[in-house]
Design an enzyme around this catalytic site. Sequence first.
Site, short mmCIF file in Angstrom:
data_model
loop_
_atom_site.label_atom_id
_atom_site.label_comp_id
_atom_site.label_asym_id
_atom_site.label_seq_id
_atom_site.Cartn_x
_atom_site.Cartn_y
_atom_site.Cartn_z
N LYS B 76 39.18 72.37 39.96
CA LYS B 76 38.79 73.08 38.53
C LYS B 76 37.99 73.49 38.59
O LYS B 76 36.09 73.26 39.35
CB LYS B 76 38.94 71.71 37.53
N SER B 151 42.25 69.96 29.21
CA SER B 151 41.75 71.35 30.07
C SER B 151 42.27 71.66 31.67
O SER B 151 41.54 71.95 31.58
CB SER B 151 40.39 71.57 29.80
N SER B 175 41.10 64.84 29.05
CA SER B 175 41.35 66.40 30.45
C SER B 175 42.27 66.02 31.65
O SER B 175 42.57 67.39 32.34
CB SER B 175 40.16 67.01 30.59
#
Lengths: 484, 486
Positions: B76, B151, B175
Amino acid sequence: MQWETVIGLEVHVQLATQSKIFSGASTAFGAEPNSQACAVDLGLPGVLPVLNESAVAMAVQFGLGINAEIPEVSIFDRKNYFYPDLPKGYQTSQMYHPIVGQGEVEITLEDGETKRIRVHHAHLEEDAGKSLHEDFHSMTGVDLNRAGTPLLEIVSEPDMRSAKEAVAYLKAMHSIVTYLGISDGNMAEGSMRCDVNVSVRPKGQEAFGTRAEIKNVNSFRFVERAIAFEVERQIELIEDGGKVVQETRLYDPEADETRSMRTKEEANDYRYFPCPDLLPVVLDAAYVDHLRSSLPELPAEKRARFQNELGLSAYDAGVLSATRAMADFFEGVKEVCGDAKLAANWVQGEFAGHLNKEGLTIASSPVSALQLGELVARVKDETINGKAAKQVFAALWAGEGDSADDIIEARGLKQVTDTGAIEAMIDQVIADSPVQVAQYRDAEPDKRGKMIGYFVGQVMKASRGTANPQQVNGLLKEKLDALC
Amino acid sequence: MHDMTLTELARALEAGEFTSRQLTESLLARIERFDGELNSFISVTAEQALAAADAADAARARGEAGPLTGLPLALKDIFCTQDVKTSCGSKMLDNFIAPYDAHVVEKLKHAGTVSLGKTNMDEFAMGSSNENSHYGPVKNPWDLTAVPGGSSGGSAAAVAAGLVPAALGTDTGGSIRQPAAFCGITGLKPTYGRVSRYGMVAYASSLDQAGPMARTAEDCALLLSAIAGHDLRDSTSVARGVPDYRAELGASLSGLRIGLPKEYFGDGLDPEVETAIREAVKVYESLGATVQEVSLPHTHHAIPAYYVIAPAEASSNLSRYDGVRFGHRCNAPADLEDLYKRSRAEGFGDEVKRRILIGTHTLSEGFFDAYYKKAQQVRRLIRQDFMDAFEEVDVLMGPSTPTPAFDLGANKDPVSMYLQDIYTIAINLAGIPGISVPAGTVNGRPVGLQILGPHFAETQLLNVAHQFQQVTDWHQQRPAFGKENA
């Protein structure tokens, strides 16, 4: 109207840790800008603070040094505001649960009176960097070397009633932190600086007046000057029908005045909240006990011991215990020479005089405690007289010999106590000074005492300062009076 | 190759069926082919990946391969990577290249893994749909009109589409688990403190936690062993041994006590999702587990508490983006205030600004006690709810999300978006671990089963998820998108 001044101090002490409070970067002073700022100090994304254990230990030592309560738990908070030299946009500090609770310190005023000043608390925090406004062609440079340097902020109660008391308090703080070795106390480099809260009230009134806070005063003298100016300003203001507003002011040493920086209405809302990146600091009793047992003797104890055990005067004990360096030096001299009073006189006299004259500190003194101790020992055992001793000291200071004994030997300064030798010199001087002898003889007997000085001087000169002055005096008197 | 799990790939590499370079090249080709549409990567680091793959192959040739050597994965874009941009999905950090690697990145490099790049995400990890990225929304490979969740939407979509077998995500309020559920993969949020946060761009420090996202619980176990552990650079990381989580898989679930929080099966839960979850629970019963209803009475306070605490911390954490030292700086600032105002106004997106404003407000003088302090009290009660529940049961189960993935653009109102995290947010407030595993589909969109355990119960959670995946095949289903070869 009679006015009373009320003063409280916030003293910021830079702790003498090797590395910063939350990072491994060095805290050394004077490096190239930004050469001692690591990713943590720069506030780069993703970095996290790690508390420096030695900063904690130093804060606790300070707390123990002022007999403060040491809470089991203290918590770091974030103080949020924007400034270019504050890389993270917040300062990590301790707002609600400081590491050191209430304590107190005794101050000694010039007239020898003592007073207790209460310390409200002391907390740990990180210093900011520096904004540099010169040399950047209408831009501002930022140096983050200082960012993250550990500070102990010591907050007093408003217990001081004059500039002199404030200075005495600041000196007491300076003395405690340098004794503990937790700060170098160097005010010129900013290792110790303070914010001064000043207000005035009519004498006898209980309620405090509105205070002004004078920020960042960095010398004893400036503290005294700033308070003097501020007190006068506030009294004049009130007497002219005005009102003191709560505000932050700046002391300008050049103009010797304080100026308004911002008023309460313009003050920031710092939005304090517990720093989620740091765990609460939990101090167990064993840790605190360990620090307590390893505390050095502090100034107040030392002063008392110098007076009670060594028989020094209150004044001497105060001067010699004022800094740890001074006390250590004095005690070193005393150990070697074995005479506290002689040691006290020499340390405060010749030694301190030479330091002052050349603007040196004890650490940079060319004469060591051992060297001075050996010299004083020779004064004590009457190997040399006081005059010769001063010569020896000067020679040691100038590096013209390793020890007092070497210099005494090399220069033949050993005191002459042989009566025959002294008499011979006296006879020679009398023979060489017919005019002065005649004047002596013709003088009223009560004026002769003064006139003998000339002959003493000549004899001492003839002996190159080595004759025992008491013997010279006695023998001269006998011989001159015999001539009358 | 792209359908295989990490565990299968490791075996194949070990058996010499293909090399890490071949595997890496094949996945890079898939990213090239499919990610234009999916938008799951912000940066693809092909060159570094091939070099790492070659190094891994060489290590294997020398007989120095470990369990993760040569395995490709993605990070990420919230994890700092030396020499590769770390944008955090924000224009603010579009120009930011960290001078250091995050702790987890260091560990994964050290283990010989091959990072293919940095995945897309909601800006500063604030969002539940991946629509808040400066780099544009990510599509859900199961249905390109749906969001992948957020997210960590890029990580989830990339794994689901077979562009990479596993990825790291972060989870502050769901997330990892919510996008894992929306994309039909397995995602674990470890116990707070299990994985170091050093080098992870902070959103809400007391809630943020990194974790693995992969096809199976077994793969998550493999990755967790690699990234977990104490790190002196993160004071909140816990000094506690790291088990070989994969080796611990296999215990029977006979006698396992499962609690179903009644608050997780109430209003707002899509009935078809509920059906899928209840079916999954039946599977557990068939494996010997017992099921009882429990209550987490403060559940409805979780979202309000979260939206006080997280923005408060964020407002402070994001203060460092001031245009002074790094990141976006506005053009020709007139003075300091102008520099701050315009750099931040231009660099941050709407949702980030919203949360900074909320956080600044709740921490303000006069509001602190009513908001922040109260929220912390609520947080303690929520934590206590879980502690009480774990007195009675071993694990809790429920839906990861109230609905399957919603359509792109469907949740325009921030509050309705916040409500998407109703089942995941309390877990972060309590600091406990949670895992989402695929447990069905509704209208072709995956459903996630969330399993929760007490602090540091990762071993048990992973095994409970793994046993489910031994008897079901939801985790093996693949979306139509990306089915063909590159």
